[in-house]
Design a protein around this motif. Structure first.
Motif, PDB file in Angstrom:
ATOM      1  N   VAL A 376      36.237  -7.187 -27.689  1.00 50.09           N
ATOM      2  CA  VAL A 376      35.939  -8.552 -28.117  1.00 50.09           C
ATOM      3  C   VAL A 376      34.860  -8.555 -29.203  1.00 50.09           C
ATOM      4  O   VAL A 376      34.922  -9.326 -30.167  1.00 50.09           O
ATOM      5  CB  VAL A 376      35.520  -9.412 -26.900  1.00 50.09           C
ATOM      6  CG1 VAL A 376      34.217  -8.931 -26.293  1.00 50.09           C
ATOM      7  CG2 VAL A 376      35.432 -10.882 -27.276  1.00 50.09           C
ATOM      8  N   GLU A 377      33.873  -7.672 -29.091  1.00 53.38           N
ATOM      9  CA  GLU A 377      32.850  -7.550 -30.129  1.00 53.38           C
ATOM     10  C   GLU A 377      33.417  -6.878 -31.372  1.00 53.38           C
ATOM     11  O   GLU A 377      33.118  -7.267 -32.508  1.00 53.38           O
ATOM     12  CB  GLU A 377      31.670  -6.730 -29.586  1.00 53.38           C
ATOM     13  CG  GLU A 377      30.491  -6.657 -30.531  1.00 53.38           C
ATOM     14  CD  GLU A 377      29.339  -5.836 -29.972  1.00 53.38           C
ATOM     15  OE1 GLU A 377      28.287  -5.780 -30.630  1.00 53.38           O
ATOM     16  OE2 GLU A 377      29.485  -5.245 -28.878  1.00 53.38           O
ATOM     17  N   HIS A 380      35.525  -9.357 -33.440  1.00 47.47           N
ATOM     18  CA  HIS A 380      34.656 -10.294 -34.161  1.00 47.47           C
ATOM     19  C   HIS A 380      34.082  -9.634 -35.405  1.00 47.47           C
ATOM     20  O   HIS A 380      34.062 -10.227 -36.498  1.00 47.47           O
ATOM     21  CB  HIS A 380      33.527 -10.764 -33.245  1.00 47.47           C
ATOM     22  CG  HIS A 380      32.490 -11.590 -33.958  1.00 47.47           C
ATOM     23  ND1 HIS A 380      31.298 -11.062 -34.381  1.00 47.47           N
ATOM     24  CD2 HIS A 380      32.486 -12.892 -34.342  1.00 47.47           C
ATOM     25  CE1 HIS A 380      30.587 -11.998 -34.993  1.00 47.47           C
ATOM     26  NE2 HIS A 380      31.287 -13.118 -34.971  1.00 47.47           N
ATOM     27  N   HIS A 458      34.220 -17.560 -32.136  1.00 47.03           N
ATOM     28  CA  HIS A 458      34.278 -16.315 -31.376  1.00 47.03           C
ATOM     29  C   HIS A 458      33.764 -16.526 -29.952  1.00 47.03           C
ATOM     30  O   HIS A 458      34.384 -16.059 -28.984  1.00 47.03           O
ATOM     31  CB  HIS A 458      33.451 -15.245 -32.088  1.00 47.03           C
ATOM     32  CG  HIS A 458      33.114 -14.062 -31.247  1.00 47.03           C
ATOM     33  ND1 HIS A 458      34.072 -13.155 -30.832  1.00 47.03           N
ATOM     34  CD2 HIS A 458      31.938 -13.644 -30.717  1.00 47.03           C
ATOM     35  CE1 HIS A 458      33.488 -12.225 -30.096  1.00 47.03           C
ATOM     36  NE2 HIS A 458      32.202 -12.496 -30.013  1.00 47.03           N
ATOM     37  N   LYS A 462      36.022 -16.058 -26.691  1.00 48.02           N
ATOM     38  CA  LYS A 462      35.612 -15.079 -25.687  1.00 48.02           C
ATOM     39  C   LYS A 462      35.513 -15.719 -24.303  1.00 48.02           C
ATOM     40  O   LYS A 462      35.939 -15.140 -23.287  1.00 48.02           O
ATOM     41  CB  LYS A 462      34.271 -14.478 -26.098  1.00 48.02           C
ATOM     42  CG  LYS A 462      33.689 -13.496 -25.087  1.00 48.02           C
ATOM     43  CD  LYS A 462      32.349 -12.984 -25.594  1.00 48.02           C
ATOM     44  CE  LYS A 462      31.700 -12.052 -24.576  1.00 48.02           C
ATOM     45  NZ  LYS A 462      30.386 -11.562 -25.033  1.00 48.02           N
ATOM     46  N   GLU A 463      34.991 -16.911 -24.242  1.00 51.24           N
ATOM     47  CA  GLU A 463      34.803 -17.595 -22.970  1.00 51.24           C
ATOM     48  C   GLU A 463      36.122 -18.033 -22.346  1.00 51.24           C
ATOM     49  O   GLU A 463      36.328 -17.931 -21.134  1.00 51.24           O
ATOM     50  CB  GLU A 463      33.899 -18.817 -23.171  1.00 51.24           C
ATOM     51  CG  GLU A 463      33.675 -19.650 -21.915  1.00 51.24           C
ATOM     52  CD  GLU A 463      32.926 -18.895 -20.841  1.00 51.24           C
ATOM     53  OE1 GLU A 463      33.085 -19.221 -19.645  1.00 51.24           O
ATOM     54  OE2 GLU A 463      32.166 -17.959 -21.193  1.00 51.24           O
ATOM     55  N   LYS A 467      38.332 -12.864 -21.248  1.00 53.12           N
ATOM     56  CA  LYS A 467      37.422 -12.291 -20.259  1.00 53.12           C
ATOM     57  C   LYS A 467      37.859 -10.890 -19.840  1.00 53.12           C
ATOM     58  O   LYS A 467      37.034 -10.036 -19.525  1.00 53.12           O
ATOM     59  CB  LYS A 467      37.346 -13.214 -19.047  1.00 53.12           C
ATOM     60  CG  LYS A 467      36.718 -14.567 -19.366  1.00 53.12           C
ATOM     61  CD  LYS A 467      36.701 -15.483 -18.163  1.00 53.12           C
ATOM     62  CE  LYS A 467      36.091 -16.847 -18.516  1.00 53.12           C
ATOM     63  NZ  LYS A 467      36.099 -17.779 -17.380  1.00 53.12           N
ATOM     64  N   GLU A 470      36.554  -7.531 -21.779  1.00 51.38           N
ATOM     65  CA  GLU A 470      35.243  -6.909 -21.653  1.00 51.38           C
ATOM     66  C   GLU A 470      35.392  -5.450 -21.244  1.00 51.38           C
ATOM     67  O   GLU A 470      36.425  -5.015 -20.744  1.00 51.38           O
ATOM     68  CB  GLU A 470      34.401  -7.669 -20.618  1.00 51.38           C
ATOM     69  CG  GLU A 470      34.068  -9.091 -21.033  1.00 51.38           C
ATOM     70  CD  GLU A 470      33.206  -9.162 -22.288  1.00 51.38           C
ATOM     71  OE1 GLU A 470      32.589  -8.146 -22.641  1.00 51.38           O
ATOM     72  OE2 GLU A 470      33.166 -10.234 -22.915  1.00 51.38           O
TER      73      GLU A 470
END
Length: 508
Positions: A376-377, A380, A458, A462-463, A467, A470
């Motif tokens: 996820v990072e 982005h 982002h 992500k929220e 999930k 991660e």
């Protein structure tokens, strides 16, 4: 003008997207338009036969010759003629992966009697130029969903005596004109192929054809330098086509690894540049004759402009540098076969130790410490990099993993204000997860305000949607035993009984 596009029966989600990208490459359409498609009578959407509307024979030929598909066969309908014919682009070497060829359709039908009637009704002025005296020709019989014996093929060719081929001469090696007789059968829905309700026969003249010999040439098993995550040659060429890789364009891969994607881009004439966080991969390889550079030497391709040891989380570009690359193509690490890494060990990231400078005498052999880098990072950072470094109209092409639940996937993908998503192509890797090839085009300039909007998008994405992305969750979801697997292992009759072959289109 309508053309019959005949695809190889594999990577079904990628077929139309590839043709659309090549049509854009040759100036047939732009980012705000799309090709017109339609199916032959009684054909399933996953059928390898599709009609596509193109402005000229040159456009069809260029797309077929460059495509990674089995071929596009050109079917010129009498009621679909354009007044003008637009000449598209220069000629490219054949690089077929998913399209088979291009044929001008002279007739089609559900039986050979219907086919004969259609061919007889096709205008003589469109047929006779290819049946001229002393011209050479070849007829190929092909089929889908059935096998036609050599004797049956000869019988079908002899049944075409109503076409005046007697004016020409047969040349099987290098004919001036190639004709195709293609037949499907009403084989139902339980043989693993897309169901066909009724038999269909096509006859047409080949206008352009792809060359599958490209794939054996670049197959991974003969590659000089390989890693555990090297991109399959077929997929690498598809990604290069999606990114519009061609002569004069600069293509960048921020997760270059052993260079498989850049090799495909370089084959099409693009200038290439790559980076990887592991300096041992980009600098050393397995020796002076077995490294990333060796793969380019193997195929006599232009060498990359540069290979960098760089971190996608901390890109090396100087401040203010923007709009350098025409395309960014990559396969980010998503933690199934290999996890992502970013600069800074655990102690550095936790603040236990401060930043340090490597002494000059140790820099040659120094391996920087790294820490886990969640997908996820990573995504982005990739979108932020692409928004800064791509030219306007440039393309970002990358893989994004998704979990499969109840034979379906979540269709919410990462977004960025600078980009428009133009294609999403699923490749099912198992019953648990797929990877989606996302193709995005840059539609707006990068500013600090845009960067802040992208950051908020982002966080929302992500929220609400990722999930499971991660650290560690994807690997666990893919490899942990499900209830169905446990029942099958225990010998539950519900899971152990034999089923009839079932058509599962995206698994091919």
């Amino acid at each position: 003008m309508w053309y019959l596009c005949v695809f190889y029966h594999r990577l079904l989600d990628y077929r139309k997207a590839e043709v659309e990208s090549l049509a854009h490459l040759f100036g047939v359409i732009d980012d705000d338009s799309a090709l017109q498609w339609k199916l032959p009578l009684h054909h399933h959407p996953d059928s390898p036969f599709h009609f596509v509307y193109l402005p000229s024979e040159d456009a069809a030929r260029n797309i077929a010759n460059r495509s990674l598909a089995k071929g596009i066969q050109v079917l010129k309908h009498q009621d679909s003629m354009l007044e003008s014919s637009k000449r598209v682009g220069k000629k490219y070497d054949k690089a077929g992966i998913l399209v088979k060829g291009m044929y001008e359709l002279w007739g089609e039908g559900s039986s050979y009697d219907e086919l004969e009637e259609a061919i007889r009704n096709y205008p003589d002025e469109d047929k006779l130029p290819y049946l001229a005296a002393e011209s050479t020709f070849k007829i190929t019989v092909d089929s889908f969903g059935k096998i036609i014996s050599f004797q049956e093929q000869n019988d079908r060719i002899r049944g075409l005596t109503y076409i005046p081929f007697k004016n020409g001469r047969v040349n099987l090696k290098n004919p001036e004109h190639k004709f195709w007789l293609i037949e499907t059968d009403d084989y139902g829905s339980n043989n693993g192929l897309p169901p066909v309700v009724q038999k269909r026969i096509f006859f047409g003249r080949e206008v352009g054809a792809a060359d599958r010999k490209l794939l054996p040439t670049y197959q991974l098993k003969s590659r000089t330098y390989l890693g555990p995550t090297a991109m399959d040659a077929e997929m690498a060429f598809l990604m290069a086509n999606q990114a519009l890789a061609t002569s004069g364009k600069l293509v960048y891969d921020p997760f270059v690894g052993t260079g498989s994607i850049l090799v495909a881009a370089a084959h099409f004439g693009a200038m290439t540049m790559g980076a990887d966080i592991d300096i041992r991969v980009v600098r050393d390889g397995r020796g002076p004759d077995c490294n990333v550079w060796s793969n380019f030497k193997q195929y006599q391709l232009p060498m990359p402009i540069s290979l960098l040891r760089a971190d996608n989380n901390l890109p090396p570009w100087r401040p203010g540098l923007k709009e350098v690359f025409d395309a960014i193509i990559c396969d980010p690490p998503y933690g199934v076969r290999a996890g992502g890494r970013k600069s800074g060990g655990r102690k550095l990231l936790k603040g236990v130790v401060g930043p340090y400078t490597v002494p000059d005498d140790k820099r040659t052999d120094h391996i920087p410490s790294t820490a886990a880098y969640s997908l996820v990072e990573c995504v982005h950072d990739l979108l932020d990099l692409a928004a800064k470094m791509l030219v306007m109209g440039g393309r970002l092409v990358y893989f994004y993993p998704v979990l499969r639940e109840d034979d379906s996937i979540d269709t919410h993908f990462p977004e960025h204000p600078c980009f428009k998503l133009i294609a999403s192509c699923e490749q099912i890797l198992s019953f648990r997860y797929s990877r989606i090839l996302l193709t995005m085009v840059k539609i707006g300039p990068y500013t600090e305000e845009i960067a802040e909007t992208a950051r908020l998008k982002h966080l929302e994405f992500k929220e609400n949607h990722v999930k499971w992305l991660e650290e560690g969750n994807l690997h666990t979801a893919v490899f942990s035993q499900s209830g169905d697997d446990a029942a099958a292992a225990a010998g539950d009759s519900k899971f152990s009984k034999d089923y009839k072959p079932k058509y599962r289109g995206k698994y091919v």
